[in-house]
Design a protein around this motif. Sequence first.
Motif, PDB file in Angstrom:
ATOM      1  N   LEU A 145       0.820  -1.211   0.000  1.00 55.06           N
ATOM      2  CA  LEU A 145       0.000   0.000   0.000  1.00 55.06           C
ATOM      3  C   LEU A 145       0.860   1.270   0.000  1.00 55.06           C
ATOM      4  CD1 LEU A 145      -2.731  -1.226   2.486  1.00 55.06           C
ATOM      5  CD2 LEU A 145      -3.050  -0.787   0.052  1.00 55.06           C
ATOM      6  N   LYS A 146       1.960   1.240   0.727  1.00 54.28           N
ATOM      7  CA  LYS A 146       2.843   2.408   0.745  1.00 54.28           C
ATOM      8  C   LYS A 146       3.465   2.660  -0.625  1.00 54.28           C
ATOM      9  CE  LYS A 146       4.202   2.304   5.638  1.00 54.28           C
ATOM     10  NZ  LYS A 146       5.325   2.058   6.592  1.00 54.28           N
ATOM     11  N   SER A 147       3.679   1.580  -1.378  1.00 51.72           N
ATOM     12  CA  SER A 147       4.304   1.729  -2.698  1.00 51.72           C
ATOM     13  C   SER A 147       3.300   2.121  -3.789  1.00 51.72           C
ATOM     14  CB  SER A 147       5.010   0.435  -3.093  1.00 51.72           C
ATOM     15  OG  SER A 147       4.061  -0.608  -3.294  1.00 51.72           O
ATOM     16  N   GLU A 148       2.018   2.119  -3.468  1.00 51.94           N
ATOM     17  CA  GLU A 148       0.999   2.504  -4.452  1.00 51.94           C
ATOM     18  C   GLU A 148       1.204   3.957  -4.877  1.00 51.94           C
ATOM     19  OE1 GLU A 148      -2.645   2.613  -6.735  1.00 51.94           O
ATOM     20  OE2 GLU A 148      -1.140   1.106  -6.205  1.00 51.94           O
ATOM     21  N   ARG A 149       1.064   4.190  -6.179  1.00 49.82           N
ATOM     22  CA  ARG A 149       1.222   5.535  -6.730  1.00 49.82           C
ATOM     23  C   ARG A 149      -0.149   6.012  -7.217  1.00 49.82           C
ATOM     24  NH1 ARG A 149       3.819   5.231 -11.242  1.00 49.82           N
ATOM     25  NH2 ARG A 149       4.846   7.281 -11.272  1.00 49.82           N
ATOM     26  N   ALA A 150      -0.637   7.063  -6.586  1.00 54.94           N
ATOM     27  CA  ALA A 150      -1.962   7.603  -6.927  1.00 54.94           C
ATOM     28  C   ALA A 150      -1.815   8.765  -7.901  1.00 54.94           C
ATOM     29  CB  ALA A 150      -2.687   8.058  -5.667  1.00 54.94           C
ATOM     30  N   LEU A 151      -2.637   8.760  -8.941  1.00 56.07           N
ATOM     31  CA  LEU A 151      -2.650   9.869  -9.898  1.00 56.07           C
ATOM     32  C   LEU A 151      -3.490  11.003  -9.319  1.00 56.07           C
ATOM     33  CD1 LEU A 151      -1.921  10.977 -12.701  1.00 56.07           C
ATOM     34  CD2 LEU A 151      -3.989   9.847 -13.581  1.00 56.07           C
ATOM     35  N   CYS A 152      -2.852  12.149  -9.093  1.00 53.58           N
ATOM     36  CA  CYS A 152      -3.524  13.224  -8.367  1.00 53.58           C
ATOM     37  C   CYS A 152      -3.411  14.558  -9.101  1.00 53.58           C
ATOM     38  CB  CYS A 152      -2.911  13.392  -6.982  1.00 53.58           C
ATOM     39  SG  CYS A 152      -2.929  11.899  -5.973  1.00 53.58           S
ATOM     40  N   PRO A 153      -4.517  15.258  -9.241  1.00 56.44           N
ATOM     41  CA  PRO A 153      -4.473  16.651  -9.679  1.00 56.44           C
ATOM     42  C   PRO A 153      -4.178  17.541  -8.472  1.00 56.44           C
ATOM     43  CG  PRO A 153      -6.732  15.990  -9.341  1.00 56.44           C
ATOM     44  CD  PRO A 153      -5.879  14.781  -9.032  1.00 56.44           C
ATOM     45  N   PRO A 154      -4.105  18.835  -8.644  1.00 58.96           N
ATOM     46  CA  PRO A 154      -3.946  19.721  -7.483  1.00 58.96           C
ATOM     47  C   PRO A 154      -5.095  19.541  -6.481  1.00 58.96           C
ATOM     48  CG  PRO A 154      -3.543  20.917  -9.523  1.00 58.96           C
ATOM     49  CD  PRO A 154      -4.077  19.572  -9.918  1.00 58.96           C
ATOM     50  N   ILE A 155      -4.819  19.918  -5.235  1.00 57.30           N
ATOM     51  CA  ILE A 155      -5.793  19.738  -4.156  1.00 57.30           C
ATOM     52  C   ILE A 155      -7.148  20.351  -4.511  1.00 57.30           C
ATOM     53  CG2 ILE A 155      -6.390  20.486  -1.821  1.00 57.30           C
ATOM     54  CD1 ILE A 155      -4.606  18.163  -1.670  1.00 57.30           C
ATOM     55  N   SER A 156      -7.151  21.533  -5.108  1.00 62.32           N
ATOM     56  CA  SER A 156      -8.423  22.183  -5.445  1.00 62.32           C
ATOM     57  C   SER A 156      -9.233  21.329  -6.413  1.00 62.32           C
ATOM     58  CB  SER A 156      -8.160  23.567  -6.056  1.00 62.32           C
ATOM     59  OG  SER A 156      -7.359  23.449  -7.231  1.00 62.32           O
ATOM     60  N   LYS A 157      -8.545  20.692  -7.352  1.00 61.43           N
ATOM     61  CA  LYS A 157      -9.232  19.819  -8.318  1.00 61.43           C
ATOM     62  C   LYS A 157      -9.708  18.542  -7.623  1.00 61.43           C
ATOM     63  CE  LYS A 157     -10.305  18.795 -12.653  1.00 61.43           C
ATOM     64  NZ  LYS A 157     -11.241  19.601 -13.455  1.00 61.43           N
ATOM     65  N   GLN A 158      -8.882  18.027  -6.716  1.00 58.60           N
ATOM     66  CA  GLN A 158      -9.290  16.829  -5.968  1.00 58.60           C
ATOM     67  C   GLN A 158     -10.611  17.074  -5.240  1.00 58.60           C
ATOM     68  OE1 GLN A 158      -6.258  15.026  -3.451  1.00 58.60           O
ATOM     69  NE2 GLN A 158      -4.635  15.803  -4.787  1.00 58.60           N
ATOM     70  N   LYS A 159     -10.745  18.249  -4.642  1.00 58.24           N
ATOM     71  CA  LYS A 159     -11.962  18.572  -3.887  1.00 58.24           C
ATOM     72  C   LYS A 159     -13.179  18.618  -4.805  1.00 58.24           C
ATOM     73  CE  LYS A 159      -9.735  21.071  -0.090  1.00 58.24           C
ATOM     74  NZ  LYS A 159      -9.568  22.367   0.611  1.00 58.24           N
ATOM     75  N   LYS A 160     -12.994  19.149  -6.012  1.00 63.48           N
ATOM     76  CA  LYS A 160     -14.104  19.182  -6.975  1.00 63.48           C
ATOM     77  C   LYS A 160     -14.490  17.767  -7.405  1.00 63.48           C
ATOM     78  CE  LYS A 160     -13.061  23.765  -8.906  1.00 63.48           C
ATOM     79  NZ  LYS A 160     -12.650  24.502 -10.116  1.00 63.48           N
ATOM     80  N   ILE A 161     -13.493  16.916  -7.632  1.00 62.48           N
ATOM     81  CA  ILE A 161     -13.767  15.534  -8.026  1.00 62.48           C
ATOM     82  C   ILE A 161     -14.491  14.791  -6.904  1.00 62.48           C
ATOM     83  CG2 ILE A 161     -12.661  13.303  -8.532  1.00 62.48           C
ATOM     84  CD1 ILE A 161     -10.513  14.896 -10.070  1.00 62.48           C
ATOM     85  N   VAL A 162     -14.045  15.005  -5.673  1.00 59.75           N
ATOM     86  CA  VAL A 162     -14.695  14.358  -4.528  1.00 59.75           C
ATOM     87  C   VAL A 162     -16.144  14.813  -4.411  1.00 59.75           C
ATOM     88  CG1 VAL A 162     -14.754  14.316  -1.999  1.00 59.75           C
ATOM     89  CG2 VAL A 162     -12.603  13.904  -3.209  1.00 59.75           C
TER      90      VAL A 162
END
Length: 416
Positions: A145-162
């Motif tokens: 799990l620690k080695s998992e690589r998550a594809l992430c946009p900026p935090i502001s975009k993450q909040k919109k996606i959530v």
Amino acid sequence: MNTDANWKYRKLAHAYHRIGSGTTPRSEATEYYDELDGIPWVTTSELRENYIEKTKVNVTHLALADHSALRIYGPGSLMIAMYGATIGRLGIISVDAACNQACCVFEHSDEIENRYLFYWLLHRRADLISLSMGGGQPNLSQGLLKSERALCPPISKQKKIVAYLDQRCGEIDDLIAKKRNLLKLLAEKRSALITRAVTKGLNPNAPMKSSCIDWLGQVPAHWEVVSFKWRCQIPSGQVDPTEEEFGKLPLIAPDFIESGTGVLDEPPPAEQQGAISGKYHFAAGTVVYSKIRPLLAKVCISPFDALCSADMYPIIPSDSLDNNFLFFQLLSNHFTSFAVMESLRVAMPKVNRETLGAFPILIPPIDEQAAIVGEIKSGIEDIDKSRSLIERAIDRLTEYRAAIITKAVTGELEVT
């Protein structure tokens, strides 16, 4: 996959300030547990893609002091089950809480919103579990799990996606819940159909008589009401499943029978199940009833020569009782209510031979039994068609939900 330069892969071990787990204090040490005033202690059974505020068990501050592996994680921490029957299940705590050793906890990151990681891990769950299949039982280790690589946009975009996924998934979940409620209503309709047919018959104008049993009420006047033991036999002898002739036979256990329907999943041979203790042997067409936890209403008609464990009764009816009619009586609400009421008299809910033998079984003329069975099967066929349509709709909604999550967290779906 999104190629926007603002979307970047982030290794979870680098993105999170703390990724940890917990432990289980000795269960016999009562000073480590406090139901009323302790610290919530999460087990994997409580991870259900949900927010967790209360837990079944709380631990004390003494437990924390005596166990260095037992830590408190802050509200908003994301937990995932690493192994066991709940592997891959997720939850977010909304209060300070500890957990057992089967949970992996992602507490806080400046780069990843935990709710975004929740959806990312939902998207990746099947793949992660497949990567964990190296040895015996699947194990999502902390290292994996620690080695998992998550594809992430900026935090502001993450909040919109959530926010988008919370709304869309909530709408889909509401639709699924409504359809599951329809399945529940169909199951109730099925039980009512069976119960009415085997206790009142098909003719609404038939003369009735008192059954002399309060919970059974009136029954058709021309039906017999006799104790189960006078019309049915349960074999007493058992066979050795390690002998070749018996080891190759299917071994029916309660887990192979669907609750409340009598649908039997084809069981493997006894030898494949590692059976060693004595089993009942019976012919095709035998009614088989599970005596354990009678509320589950597990009964079937075996379509083949088979064995069953001591947790089940193979039942041989007399010539005056059709085995299909017997099967439906054992599926009826009035039998289940009787069995549950009687089973509460013992520590482990089960129906013993004496209790079963005392059950008042109803016996119409044999030709009427056949007509009742035919009417029940016809009604069940219609109900099962409706059930199948609803189940397929639930599957499609579930697949649609997963697809939306995948597209949103991989950037294929533009969320504004």
